[in-house]
Design an enzyme around this catalytic site. Sequence first.
Site, short mmCIF file in Angstrom:
data_model
loop_
_atom_site.label_atom_id
_atom_site.label_comp_id
_atom_site.label_asym_id
_atom_site.label_seq_id
_atom_site.Cartn_x
_atom_site.Cartn_y
_atom_site.Cartn_z
CG HIS A 41 3.99 14.46 60.55
ND1 HIS A 41 4.36 15.83 60.82
CD2 HIS A 41 4.32 13.69 61.40
CE1 HIS A 41 4.50 15.86 62.13
NE2 HIS A 41 4.55 14.69 62.59
CG ASP A 86 3.59 17.63 57.85
OD1 ASP A 86 2.25 17.03 58.22
OD2 ASP A 86 4.30 17.54 58.71
CB SER A 142 5.81 15.83 65.52
OG SER A 142 4.69 15.56 65.25
#
Lengths: 339, 339
Positions: free
Chosen positions: A315, A286, A131
């Site tokens: 995600h 995601d 991320s």
Amino acid sequence: MRRTDYEVFDLGDFALQSGTTLRGAKLAYKTHGSLADDRSNAVVYPTWYSGRYWENEWLIGEGMALDPTRYFIIVPNLFGNGVSSSPSNTPPPFDRARFPHVTLYDNIRAQHRLVTERFGIERLRLVTGWSMGAQQTYQWAVAYPDMVERILPFCGSPRTSDHNKVFLEGVKAALTADTAWQRGWYDTQPWTGLRAMARVYAGWGFSQAFYWQERWRDLGYTSLESFLVGFWEGFFLDGRDANNLLAMLWTWQRGDVGATPGFDGDTERALASITAQAIVMPAQKDLYFPPEDEEWTVSHLRQAELRIIPGVWGHFAGGGLNPEDTAFIDAALKELLAR
Amino acid sequence: MRRTDYEVFDLGDFALQSGTTLRGAKLAYKTHGSLADDRSNAVVYPTWYSGRYWENEWLIGEGMALDPTRYFIIVPNLFGNGVSSSPSNTPPPFDRARFPHVTLYDNIRAQHRLVTERFGIERLRLVTGWSMGAQQTYQWAVAYPDMVERILPFCGSPRTSDHNKVFLEGVKAALTADTAWQRGWYDTQPWTGLRAMARVYAGWGFSQAFYWQERWRDLGYTSLESFLVGFWEGFFLDGRDANNLLAMLWTWQRGDVGATPGFDGDTERALASITAQAIVMPAQKDLYFPPEDEEWTVSHLRQAELRIIPGVWGHFAGGGLNPEDTAFIDAALKELLAR
């Protein structure tokens, strides 16, 4: 649970891209394993949005790719995460709502000083992260191409997409709609806003199919509402400070390797300058770093493979919650490190 | 801009599924075209979440499928939309935060009374609608199978999925985080909460690719931020009342044709009972009514075709903003009506 088993690298008066100097800046970090005599076994594994160093440890372990018996793994904490310099731990006058804006490049410059000045490391075997950790990974590869041999960014992008910015606008709006936020000058956390933020995040963090299949049951929850409270609200109440969250959100929204000095905003040229070998790993479902965006990224990299993490965890495929996703990422890390 | 060119059907004391009676219940509606002498040309086209009857008119017109020179098109307003009975227009004691919970089935029962009692209609050529309008479409087909000949639900589902519920939790949390909401007893709208809600919605309403391609330029906006303020905040400030939005959100979150009396919560059995011919039209990149959910729906319908609206407009493919999407939906409506 807050941990204190970390080290601090004093950056002194640290000038930021914004022009502000963060005085007495502190980069907190945790290391795993030992640095080889020839300093050839270093890995940097930065933290993600709101994550603390101990929340990276699920990907580190004996027998795993990030094996502390083989590698010297440095986990630097993102500015604003409450461990490195942050709104919540910086003394006045740069505390709370006055904490300066910090870019991803600022973060990587600080990490570079740690790695080179404290440890004398000249080459990194690997930079990897989830991320915003993936965003820092790209930033490392652009800022210090001669130093970074391999990158494995998972569930993250080199430039925050406009949709991603909009998703974050929603998160921010929910948090700051709470009057108790007081534009950052609260004495107690804006609890309602933090819980609202958590509920907004809940729809984005996992995929539609994750909820359809009730995969929250895998995490031990017994109803959708108990998952929203127990996992999501619990997540944002777990020592996470509103100003810190807003500081890191600012960093995230401005993420762009094209903003590295020398590239004049040209993201594509910045990507093309990366010399590291890369495996780029978006997660199939995601919702804020969709695989199609990373197809674009890979098309601008010299030697990169796109390898999509399959499944429904969205995600959070990169969050260490689902053993299959963790094994998939770990296998790719092993393969890349063996090259 | 609020319009007043509608009719009202007085439902009197209208008993709801919740057990509460909505006294003096009013169903507001607008008609287009003329009812044939044999009453064979009626179409019902309900409104969507927060939509008012005039916001359905982009799909009605001479030469289009919903041609008022051929069909008698009834547009009933969803309870809570500020035109039909709503928190904002119901006198005390059932006003504002005390407005009772209304289900989709309650809405369709009211619409059925309008259609049969006021117009003496026994058969509907078509029921169609966008989003919650699609949900009402399914509800019509389950509740009155002998009456509904054709359905074309676009960008909506017969049962609100768990992920969709979670998305709405985020929307609701953002709105209600504003202290000015006062649990519904505000005298002026909670503006901050409405704007926060708008920003949360912005990420969901259009797809990632819509933002990547800056398709908001098609709508005349010149920057992302001007789109967020001009389109999204403007949308939720345009006469939309916080309690009304929360009332309709409650209805949406509980959407399930399985809750129709006689089906005992069995959504699949309710779907299998539909006798209408159907073209089911999710949008390719709809983030809260994803096509995979409607594949599931179609697998439980007797005679239904799944026809995905291509492109990047996401949920708002069904909102009448993009001429190509409108043409695609219109063509399917023509085809279905010709069967």
